[in-house]
Scaffold this active site. Structure first.
Site, PDB file in Angstrom:
ATOM      1  CB  SER A  96      -0.885  -0.203   1.045  1.00  0.00           C
ATOM      2  OG  SER A  96      -2.050   1.025   1.238  1.00  0.00           O
ATOM      3  CG  ASP A 219      -7.312  -2.933  -3.505  1.00  0.00           C
ATOM      4  OD1 ASP A 219      -7.893  -2.161  -2.334  1.00  0.00           O
ATOM      5  OD2 ASP A 219      -5.999  -2.754  -3.582  1.00  0.00           O
ATOM      6  CG  HIS A 247      -5.484  -2.358  -0.033  1.00  0.00           C
ATOM      7  ND1 HIS A 247      -5.032  -2.011  -1.036  1.00  0.00           N
ATOM      8  CD2 HIS A 247      -4.863  -1.566   1.284  1.00  0.00           C
ATOM      9  CE1 HIS A 247      -4.345  -1.131  -0.956  1.00  0.00           C
ATOM     10  NE2 HIS A 247      -4.020  -0.793   0.318  1.00  0.00           N
TER      11      HIS A 247
END
Length: 268
Positions: A96, A219, A247
């Site tokens: 991320s 996602d 995610h």
């Protein structure tokens, strides 16, 4: 200096190899989120794990609101860890927002990096239509940040199932919610603001390190359009579409995540 950095970021070193992999966790998480991935690399690689200041077992007293008001503050910590450990030509695996933190660090000091592997990355979460789709309107982010301010526990229970996107795995959703809730609310909110309001698009052309983009399906945090955008703007990048939903594929689909990382490293 060395001891301070390693203690500050709760650095752990594992594995038997000479080539180093640094695993960097995302927002609201800590190094424990890599526990399903790390064992697959212990035989061949040296593994470095750490917690960003304000996460996990890092030294919360070292949190500096001014320094960490930009992603560059976190990138500086990554470089300090690498320097403290005398690392070079590292494989950096970032989940991320850590994808962008690692990318920014690599622009500043490319000699530390051999490859970057981005798991669910996004250079910009807010839409900039018609040229860019990030998945969120500014109002969405503002409401999310306000919810964190007013009802931190409620925010965590709202966001965790949406981000995890694996409704049949309640254990994973509960773990993510618990991870969110274990953070200092003020630090978590600032990290969220820095993350979700960041814009790293202009830096993409400066990246020289070969990159793998692992794009999850379904996602909400980093939609497919974002992965395509990154691939088209990062030279020497490879885009890999995953079956994993949500995610957090390193939790929900560790086998697939491991396989794609290994395939890339074997061919790099």
């Amino acid at each position: 200096m060395t001891v301070d950095v390693l203690v500050r970021n709760n650095v752990k070193i594992l594995g038997n190899g000479t080539q180093t992999i640094v695993f960097a966790h995302g927002f609201g998480c800590d190094q424990d989120m890599w526990r399903y991935i790390v064992p697959a690399f212990l035989e061949q690689y040296r593994i470095v794990l750490f917690d960003y200041v304000g996460s996990g077992e890092s030294q919360i007293n070292d949190y500096d609101a001014l320094k960490y008001n930009k992603l560059s503050g976190y990138a500086q910590d990554v470089l300090e860890i690498m320097e403290a450990l005398k690392l070079r030509d590292v494989i950096f695996v970032g989940h991320s927002v850590s994808s962008m933190i690692g990318m920014l660090a690599s622009i500043q000091a490319p000699h530390y990096f051999k490859n970057i592997i981005m798991l669910g990355p996004s250079p910009r979460y807010i839409n900039d239509l018609p040229h860019y789709y990030g998945g969120f309107e500014r109002q969405d982010i503002d409401e999310l940040l306000e919810m964190m301010q007013l009802n931190f526990i409620g925010w965590a229970s709202y966001l965790a199932p949406i981000a995890m996107q694996n409704p049949e795995r309640k254990d994973l959703t509960e773990e993510l919610e618990k991870s969110f809730c274990s953070r200092d609310p003020h630090i978590a909110r600032q990290f969220a603001e820095v993350t979700f309001l960041s814009d790293c698009r202009i830096e993409l052309e400066q990246v020289s390190v070969p990159t793998l983009i692992l794009q999850c399906s379904d996602d909400i945090v980093a939609p497919v359009e974002v992965g395509n955008y990154l691939h088209s703007h990062l030279k020497n990048s490879r885009l890999q579409q995953m079956d994993a939903r949500g995610h957090y594929p390193h939790l929900s689909q560790p086998e697939e995540t491991i396989q794609f990382i290994k395939d890339y490293l074997d061919s790099a």
